[in-house]
Scaffold this motif. Structure first.
Motif, PDB file in Angstrom:
ATOM      1  N   MET A 185       0.823  -1.220   0.000  1.00 20.14           N
ATOM      2  CA  MET A 185       0.000   0.000   0.000  1.00 20.14           C
ATOM      3  C   MET A 185       0.856   1.270   0.000  1.00 20.14           C
ATOM      4  N   ASN A 186       1.909   1.291   0.823  1.00 19.80           N
ATOM      5  CA  ASN A 186       2.692   2.516   0.929  1.00 19.80           C
ATOM      6  C   ASN A 186       3.335   2.917  -0.394  1.00 19.80           C
ATOM      7  N   GLU A 187       3.869   1.932  -1.106  1.00 19.34           N
ATOM      8  CA  GLU A 187       4.462   2.228  -2.409  1.00 19.34           C
ATOM      9  C   GLU A 187       3.395   2.781  -3.360  1.00 19.34           C
ATOM     10  N   ILE A 188       2.212   2.213  -3.244  1.00 18.85           N
ATOM     11  CA  ILE A 188       1.125   2.664  -4.120  1.00 18.85           C
ATOM     12  C   ILE A 188       0.688   4.087  -3.759  1.00 18.85           C
ATOM     13  N   PHE A 189       0.637   4.374  -2.451  1.00 20.79           N
ATOM     14  CA  PHE A 189       0.300   5.751  -2.038  1.00 20.79           C
ATOM     15  C   PHE A 189       1.322   6.753  -2.585  1.00 20.79           C
ATOM     16  N   VAL A 190       2.594   6.391  -2.433  1.00 22.81           N
ATOM     17  CA  VAL A 190       3.645   7.306  -2.877  1.00 22.81           C
ATOM     18  C   VAL A 190       3.538   7.559  -4.384  1.00 22.81           C
ATOM     19  N   ASP A 191       3.315   6.486  -5.116  1.00 25.78           N
ATOM     20  CA  ASP A 191       3.177   6.612  -6.570  1.00 25.78           C
ATOM     21  C   ASP A 191       1.980   7.499  -6.919  1.00 25.78           C
ATOM     22  N   SER A 192       0.910   7.306  -6.188  1.00 27.90           N
ATOM     23  CA  SER A 192      -0.295   8.083  -6.442  1.00 27.90           C
ATOM     24  C   SER A 192      -0.084   9.562  -6.104  1.00 27.90           C
ATOM     25  N   LEU A 193       0.614   9.803  -5.002  1.00 25.01           N
ATOM     26  CA  LEU A 193       0.896  11.187  -4.628  1.00 25.01           C
ATOM     27  C   LEU A 193       1.759  11.866  -5.696  1.00 25.01           C
ATOM     28  N   LYS A 194       2.704  11.089  -6.228  1.00 21.56           N
ATOM     29  CA  LYS A 194       3.579  11.679  -7.239  1.00 21.56           C
ATOM     30  C   LYS A 194       2.830  11.955  -8.527  1.00 21.56           C
ATOM     31  N   ARG A 195       1.947  11.027  -8.891  1.00 21.60           N
ATOM     32  CA  ARG A 195       1.241  11.213 -10.155  1.00 21.60           C
ATOM     33  C   ARG A 195       0.088  12.200 -10.045  1.00 21.60           C
ATOM     34  N   LEU A 237       3.238  11.396   8.760  1.00 16.08           N
ATOM     35  CA  LEU A 237       2.560  10.407   7.907  1.00 16.08           C
ATOM     36  C   LEU A 237       3.326  10.210   6.593  1.00 16.08           C
ATOM     37  N   LEU A 238       3.812  11.329   6.058  1.00 14.01           N
ATOM     38  CA  LEU A 238       4.594  11.262   4.814  1.00 14.01           C
ATOM     39  C   LEU A 238       5.849  10.437   5.031  1.00 14.01           C
ATOM     40  N   ALA A 239       6.483  10.683   6.173  1.00 18.05           N
ATOM     41  CA  ALA A 239       7.701   9.936   6.466  1.00 18.05           C
ATOM     42  C   ALA A 239       7.373   8.456   6.594  1.00 18.05           C
ATOM     43  N   GLU A 240       6.208   8.185   7.189  1.00 16.31           N
ATOM     44  CA  GLU A 240       5.805   6.807   7.421  1.00 16.31           C
ATOM     45  C   GLU A 240       5.647   6.038   6.109  1.00 16.31           C
ATOM     46  N   ILE A 241       5.029   6.673   5.113  1.00 20.70           N
ATOM     47  CA  ILE A 241       4.809   5.941   3.856  1.00 20.70           C
ATOM     48  C   ILE A 241       6.008   6.086   2.921  1.00 20.70           C
ATOM     49  N   GLY A 242       6.922   6.966   3.247  1.00 23.20           N
ATOM     50  CA  GLY A 242       8.132   7.071   2.436  1.00 23.20           C
ATOM     51  C   GLY A 242       8.041   8.069   1.298  1.00 23.20           C
ATOM     52  N   TYR A 243       7.239   9.132   1.487  1.00 24.47           N
ATOM     53  CA  TYR A 243       7.174  10.181   0.476  1.00 24.47           C
ATOM     54  C   TYR A 243       8.181  11.254   0.877  1.00 24.47           C
ATOM     55  N   PRO A 244       9.005  11.703  -0.069  1.00 24.28           N
ATOM     56  CA  PRO A 244      10.049  12.663   0.309  1.00 24.28           C
ATOM     57  C   PRO A 244       9.461  13.899   0.988  1.00 24.28           C
TER      58      PRO A 244
END
Lengths: 76, 1397
Positions: free
Chosen positions: B1033-1043, B1227-1234
């Motif tokens: 899920m976290n990778e997917i969230f990060v990808d979604s945030l970026k896109r 939360l951002l740090a938790e999912i790994g979003y810069p």
């Protein structure tokens, strides 16, 4: 230390043929010009982990291999 | 050492040139016949010389030094080579002057002639002869081309010649010895070049290039035009100064490895300080020859060894000799340390403009004969060098310093002043080693006198016993019945104007308004405005002109600041109740209320110092500041302008068309009234786009205009030779020559054009340039010379006058100076100051950077505070702009220097009155009733939309028939999020008697309340329920945030993918979603689908299905981490249907909540803050607002409202989230979003905007600019834009510009323009839908942020516009405009062929 310094100077001057004695005047004979001294200093800083401040780059500290060696020892 | 092999390889005597030789060879090719590389010397020999012996010695010399036998040529491919001749004989002739009378002049003539002659490179390039003065005095002339020699070599050659001559003279044999072989150095250099230079050394030189200011302007002189002509001038140092210098080289901290090095470093320090003084640059780069003879075997070899390399010093004006010397020493030590042969890249040397040459040669006696050497300057230097400091130390403690000055750059007066300035600086530095460089005044008193003379007004100060009203009164008496004002409705003659203003003035007096009072005039440009101004002045009060388009906040600040006793307004712009507490009078000629009042006014005496008006200008603090202008200043300007521009003669008919709140307008307002002319009033245009200038130039009456350059650009392309305008004054902005030339073309050569400079604080204008059409050779037009009694001086940061040419801050004084700032004593004190050196006069500190050019005109260089200080380099905005403007095809350019925002969110200012759509949504527009464009267009296809929706019965039917053919025990799967919509839907399905499997994706952030709800609902309904999840899920969230800057898109896709897989496993035929109707429009439905002329619901279903196929096949985090293999074939979309519950169910919110409450015990979650059920949703909202500037739910909510499923108030409330940024960051740090660090102050950014027909690749522009500008000052972005929007003062509005060009922004690197009509048409559609103003033909759809919804919108529009029926998937298969256009082209051809048949 003196051997290392002598070897470096000889290497820099590209030849064992240059015979350097530890008390030979390196500067006024023109054996080392300013560029060579700078390169020598860069080498010394690296090799002996010392820092040579610009205002200590004066004649008496670099006039001969033994002067250089004394100077470096005083820095440690 | 040189190996034998290498020697054998070149059996031919031809060698390539060394790097240094190459650059000299190239320099010589460019300069043609100029003898710039001649190294000519004369040696005066005071003793008898035997020519035959001399010849013999010279023969030996040629044999010894191989370089004296070198000739040069070029290979057929153009490469130069050098060749060693085995033998070469050179005849030393003897010129006998012993019998001549005027020896000195003969010698000089001969030597100058020989030195000035270029040496032929196809022969050994040297020349030598003897001059016989008498039996015991000879002169030996030796001139050698630099390509085969250097300073050390000259010494070697001299020494050898002296030795040979002496030996031969004594009858000794010359012993065989090792010959001087430059050829061996050539080998050495070549083998060195093959090795990579040390990393540190490369870094050093690269850093230096980065910081190098290529356009170092000595005395502000442009070096573009440089040639090679030069003169050598001596720097006359006092004996005392020289003594001090000789003393210091042996004293700490100046002493070093040897005295020569100390001399060299001290003189370099002087030069660095001097260059700093005459350029204002902080980073000073100086070139110096590196001797480059490191191997002992080269010590005695003649040839060109030296390499010209730079050292770089960062100077602070507070540096004294004691603090600057260590900086220079460190720089020179680096220079020595890193000067490996060939290591610096060639760019390093190419950019050198200033050189120091320290020459420690010692010419002792020639054999036993005393000698005196003289180095003769060939009157040429390397054209890239502007200034060379020659420091000769020929005998110990006999330093002489010369300047070789490039006369194609320096003006005559600078050639004279330069050595004097240098000398003065050196003696100052040496006299007081602690004296700050900045504080040293290097000007001579003569120079100062000249300067101050040039800085005085070209007009003498005019008598000041009158005021502006006296001048007006005089016009009234002379021309009572002539028209003074031409308005839209009214034409008013002088008499009437006088009478009306008298009536109003009487009225004001009766209202107790008079001396010491302020009247704010807020009106359109109108006859009433002029009457108001005159009446106020007559009453003795002063006026504050405020245009009607002033932002209300700003107006409030002014009202607060000035507290006017009265506001004069026109009918339309009367204040409503917004500003209580001020009395207000409205004036309207149609309803003139003052006729009962006497039309005579007993004029009162107004002292010169009484304020006439207060003009508000923007202050750096954001608070406008009021500039108080006295009657004396106003009169002085108007009278002087009439005198200067018109010799106080003739009637001026001027348009009143610029903002009344801009002091430029003063000219147009008063000049007509004092000359008996007329004011043509052009009313403000309410539209905001003031194009009245176009009407102005067509007006038959107008003979004079005053405007800004930006304004003038609007008319520069119009042919206007028929116009009556004979005088144009440009002011308020920097004026470039291109525009001025165009104006001369438009109006014809007889037009008078003036460039007028003046801050509001000095009353409109104080410096002026009468521009001649043929004098426009510079980028910008100079601002000229002081007039109107003004005095203008240029000071540096230490309040010293800057030398002529050197930029500094402009200070002005004179009768035009304002009284100060209203209500701001502190700022007034700071800005209006006395300068110690300038006696008692008060000067206004303009903040403008200027210089005086060779014609003694002032040149405007920019604002001091707008100087870009990047990496210590001072850079003018204007300089960058002018470089850009010279690029082929670029019509105009501006540079904006600003701090970029991290957070793009701006709270909405309004909401759609129908759907609640907030104003921060992109491209939203509201009509008069506040209805948004979506609601407006919705009305046109609302009927079609209603056809899309169906009834619950239809749903029941659909589900039943689907399950009939399915063996699965479940009729359908319901996607249950636990939110209200899906819970309600699930219950309704159960009510229908269906066997439903409830399916929930646990994304790891479902709130506890929501989980409780899920449990309650499934238990209450008695349905089977399952949770599903993925560890990714976290990778997917990060990808979604970026896109997409949200988390929902990624989450939804995961849900659809996993649920489809599960349904496939279990054989469930239908998946039901609980998407709201608003969400349909967010994710599937688009306006385009409903706008079709021939509307079919089936078409929509097919389109959506196509889109779904494409959607599942897009590569992203979901496809990377989850199994998506089932979507590869189309089968899956037949096996499993997706059905949206709310397509079949129309229910309003109240009904839903009451149902949920009663039937299911569903509780509104409290722990997520709104009706959603997911904690990470906040994060999506937070990021979306920051990055995109609006709430990601704004759009779907607006559709919920439009569909009647939500009410407006509720939608607006739900958009008003308060989100805790700290929580979001963790939360951002938790999912790994810069996570960006808020503490990092964003770097100021430099952005270049330009106008051209076609966009230019950034890369190209960067490379181009890099030739002129240091790399660290290059703009980060180059933005192609359509126009530069102007603010109401006619200046460029950067806020608007950045806003408008955002859409215009291009990914320059990739931009490829459309090539045919189809590509253009397709590009237009892409650009509209993707909300980009320009899309390259080859940028893939997904890279642009494309998704299936955008795909639907684009394809639908294409189909509609071109009468095609492309599938949505075609945009994924042909994912660029170019590819898609090809497909379309084929389709169209097919269709046309079909039609033909």
């Amino acid at each position: 230390m003196k051997d290392k310094i002598t070897a470096y100077i000889q290497g820099m001057l590209a030849g064992e043929s240059v015979d350097i004695k530890e008390d030979d005047d390196l500067l006024s004979t023109g054996l080392l010009d300013s560029i060579s001294v700078m390169k020598l200093i860069a080498f010394l800083e690296e090799e002996f982990d010392v820092e040579v401040p610009a205002d200590e780059m004066v004649i008496e500290n670099f006039i001969s291999v033994s002067a250089i060696s004394d100077f470096l020892n005083s820095k440690k | 050492m040189i190996s034998d092999k290498e020697t054998q390889n070149t059996s031919s005597n031809k060698f390539p040139l060394t790097k240094s030789q190459e650059s000299i060879w190239a320099g010589q090719q460019i300069s043609g016949d100029h003898p710039l590389y001649n190294m000519a010397h004369t040696f005066a020999l005071y003793g008898p010389i035997i020519p035959a012996t001399f010849q013999k010695a010279f023969d030996k010399l040629i044999q010894h030094f191989d370089v004296l036998r070198y000739v040069f040529g070029t290979h057929p491919n153009g490469e130069p080579y050098q060749e060693i001749l085995d033998e070469y004989h050179y005849e030393i002739s003897v010129v006998d002057f012993s019998e001549k009378e005027n020896k000195d002049s003969l010698i000089k003539e001969l030597i100058d002639e020989k030195t000035g002659r270029n040496l032929d490179l196809s022969k050994p390039p040297f020349e030598s002869f003897l001059i016989k003065m008498n039996e015991v005095e000879f002169i030996w002339f030796l001139n050698i081309h630099h390509i085969i020699t250097d300073v050390t070599s000259i010494q070697l050659i001299y020494d050898k010649m002296s030795e040979y001559y002496h030996q031969l003279n004594q009858g000794d044999e010359i012993e065989e010895e090792t010959k001087s072989s430059f050829a061996s150095y050539i080998y050495f250099e070549q083998s060195s070049l093959k090795k990579d230079p040390p990393e540190k050394s490369v870094q050093h030189w690269n850093k230096l290039v980065r910081n190098q200011h290529t356009k170092t302007k000595l005395y502000g002189q442009d070096i573009k035009k440089s040639g090679s002509e030069s003169v050598r001038v001596k720097v006359d140092l006092d004996v005392e100064v020289l003594k001090e210098l000789n003393r210091l080289v042996n004293q700490p901290p100046f002493r070093s490895l040897n005295p020569d090095l100390s001399y060299y470093m001290l003189c370099s320090t002087f030069l660095v300080a001097y260059i700093h003084k005459i350029t204002n640059d902080k980073i000073i780069t100086i070139g110096s020859p590196s001797l480059n003879r490191q191997l002992p075997e080269f010590r005695n070899v003649a040839g060109l060894f030296i390499e010209l390399l730079p050292f770089q010093v960062e100077v602070d004006p507070y540096d004294s000799l004691l603090t600057l010397y260590p900086k220079v020493r460190a720089a020179i030590f680096d220079f020595l340390k890193y000067s490996n042969p060939g290591s610096p890249n060639s760019e390093v040397s190419r950019k050198i403009g200033v050189v120091i040459n320290y020459i420690p040669n010692k010419f002792s006696s020639f054999g036993s004969i005393p000698v005196n050497m003289n180095w003769i300057h060939p009157n040429h230097i390397d054209p890239s060098h502007v200034l060379r400091l020659q420091v000769n130390n020929f005998n110990d403690e006999d330093i002489s310093i010369f300047m070789d000055i490039n006369t194609s750059v320096f003006a005559d007066h600078q050639v004279k002043q330069a050595p004097v300035h240098f000398q003065s600086l050196v003696s100052n530095l040496l006299t007081d080693q602690n004296k700050e460089t900045g504080a040293i005044d290097i000007l001579t008193s003569n120079e100062k006198d000249t300067l101050l003379k040039k800085c005085s007004s070209i007009q003498s100060e005019l008598p000041r016993q009158k005021n502006i009203l006296d001048l007006f009164r005089q016009a009234v008496i002379e021309y009572p019945s002539e028209y003074a004002i031409y308005g839209d409705e009214w034409q008013i003659n002088y008499k009437t104007l006088d009478e009306k203003s008298n009536q109003l003035a009487n009225h004001l007096t009766s209202q107790k308004i008079g001396k010491g009072d302020q009247v704010l005039i807020r009106m359109k440009r109108s006859p009433e405005f002029i009457i108001g101004v005159l009446a106020t002045l007559k009453s003795g009060a002063c006026y504050i002109p405020v245009p009607i388009d002033y932002p209300i906040k700003r107006l409030e600040m002014i009202l607060l600041d000035v507290s006017p006793k009265l506001i004069l307004s026109d009918k339309k712009h009367l204040f409503a109740n917004s500003v209580p507490g001020y009395s207000q009078i409205q004036i309207n000629l149609n309803e003139w209320e003052f006729d009962a009042i006497p039309n005579e006014f007993n004029s009162i005496g107004i002292p010169n110092n009484d304020p006439a008006y207060i003009m508000y200008t923007s202050g750096s603090t954001g608070k406008p500041k009021g500039v108080v202008i006295s009657h004396g200043s106003l009169y002085n300007y108007v009278h002087s302008a009439y005198d200067y521009y018109f010799h106080s003669n003739g009637k001026i008919h001027a348009p009143l068309f610029t903002s009344i709140g801009f002091d430029l307008t003063i000219t147009s307002l008063y000049l007509p009234l004092v000359s008996g002319g007329s004011i043509q009033v052009f009313e403000d245009d309410d539209s905001g786009h003031d194009l009245s200038i176009l009407k102005v130039v067509e007006n038959k009456k107008v003979n004079f205009i005053k405007l800004t350059p930006s304004h003038a650009k609007l008319i520069s392309d119009i042919h206007l030779s028929h116009s009556n305008i004979s005088t144009i004054i440009l002011g308020g902005e920097n004026l470039d020559s291109k525009l001025t030339q165009k104006l001369f073309q438009s109006f014809g050569k007889n037009i008078k054009i003036y460039n007028e400079y003046g801050p509001t604080e000095a009353t409109v204008g104080c410096i002026v340039k009468d521009i001649k059409p043929d004098g426009l050779n510079k980028q910008s037009v100079p601002i000229g010379k002081p007039f109107a009694g003004a005095k203008a001086i240029i000071l540096d940061d230490f309040n010293n006058l800057t030398p002529i040419g050197v930029p500094g801050e402009l200070y002005v004084s004179g009768p035009g100076l304002a009284n100060g700032y209203w209500n701001n004593e502190e700022l007034s004190q700071k800005s209006f100051t006395k300068i110690d050196s300038q006696k008692d006069e008060t000067y206004y500190k303009t903040g403008d950077l200027v210089r005086i050019n060779d014609d003694f005109d002032f040149e405007y260089l920019g604002r001091i505070d707008q100087q870009l200080k990047i990496g210590g380099i001072r850079m003018e905005k204007e300089e960058l702009e002018s470089v850009l403007k010279q690029y082929n095809g670029i019509k105009d350019a501006v540079i904006h220097h600003f701090t970029p925002k991290k957070d793009h969110y701006q709270a909405p200012e309004q909401y759609c009155t129908k759907c609640g759509m907030p104003s921060n949504y992109p491209n939203i527009e509201y009509d008069e009733d506040g209805v948004c464009n979506y609601c407006q267009s919705f009305e046109t296809y609302q009927k079609n939309v209603s056809q899309y929706f169906k009834s619950l019965e239809e749903l029941q039917q659909l589900l039943k028939s689907a399950s009939a053919t399915s063996p699965c025990k479940y009729d359908c799967m319901m996607l249950l999020s636990g939110g209200k919509d899906s819970s309600y839907a699930l219950a309704k399905l159960v009510d229908m008697g269906l066997n439903v499997l409830a399916y929930t994706l646990d994304n790891g952030y479902i709130s506890d309340d929501a989980k409780r709800n899920i449990k309650t609902v499934v238990v209450n309904l008695g349905v089977d329920h399952m949770y599903d999840t993925t560890p990714h899920m976290n990778e997917i969230f990060v990808d979604s945030l970026k896109r997409f800057s949200n988390v929902c898109n990624g989450c939804f896709k995961t849900l659809y993918t996993l649920s489809t897989k599960k349904a496939l496993e279990l054989g469930v035929p239908v998946i039901v979603t609980g998407l709201s109707r608003g969400q349909f429009f967010e994710t599937r439905l688009t306006e385009e689908l409903f706008r079709k002329r021939q509307f079919e619901v089936a078409d929509i279903d097919q389109t959506i299905l196509d889109a779904r196929k494409a959607y599942h096949r897009i590569p992203d985090a979901v496809s990377k981490y989850l199994d998506v293999s089932m979507f590869e074939s189309d089968d899956i979309f037949k096996k499993i249907q997706f059905v949206d519950f709310y397509r079949f169910c129309d229910v309003n919110l109240g009904e839903m909540f009451s149902y949920l409450d009663k039937r299911l015990n569903w509780v509104r979650p409290k722990d997520t803050g709104r009706s959603t059920n997911c904690l990470i949703n906040d994060l999506g909202i937070y990021i979306h607002r920051r990055e995109r500037g609006y709430h990601n739910y704004a759009f779907p909510y607006s559709w919920d409202v439009r569909m009647g499923h939500k009410d407006k108030k509720e939608a607006i409330e739900e958009l008003d989230d308060s989100i805790n940024p700290e929580e979001m960051k963790s939360l951002l740090a938790e999912i790994g979003y810069p996570v960006e660090n808020e503490e990092d102050q964003p770097q100021k950014q430099l952005v270049a905007y330009y106008i051209s027909d076609k966009p230019v690749k950034s890369e190209k522009l960067k490379n181009y600019i890099a030739q002129f500008i240091p790399q660290s000052a290059l703009p980060a972005k180059f933005i192609h834009t359509a126009e530069f929007p102007l603010n109401s003062n006619g200046k460029i509005d950067f806020r608007m510009l950045s806003h408008e060009s955002k859409a215009f922004q291009i990914e320059n690197e990739k931009y490829i323009a459309p090539e045919n009509e189809i590509e253009e048409a397709i590009a237009e559609i892409w650009q509209e839908v993707m909300q980009k103003d320009s899309i390259s033909m080859v940028t893939p759809f997904l890279e642009l942020g494309g998704n299936s919804l955008l795909a639907i919108r684009i394809i639908s529009r294409i189909n509609e516009n071109l009468y095609l029926s492309l599938k949505v998937t075609s945009i994924f298969e042909n994912d660029t405009i170019r590819k898609l256009s090809k497909v379309i082209e084929v389709k169209i051809e097919e269709l046309m062929r079909a039609n033909d048949q």
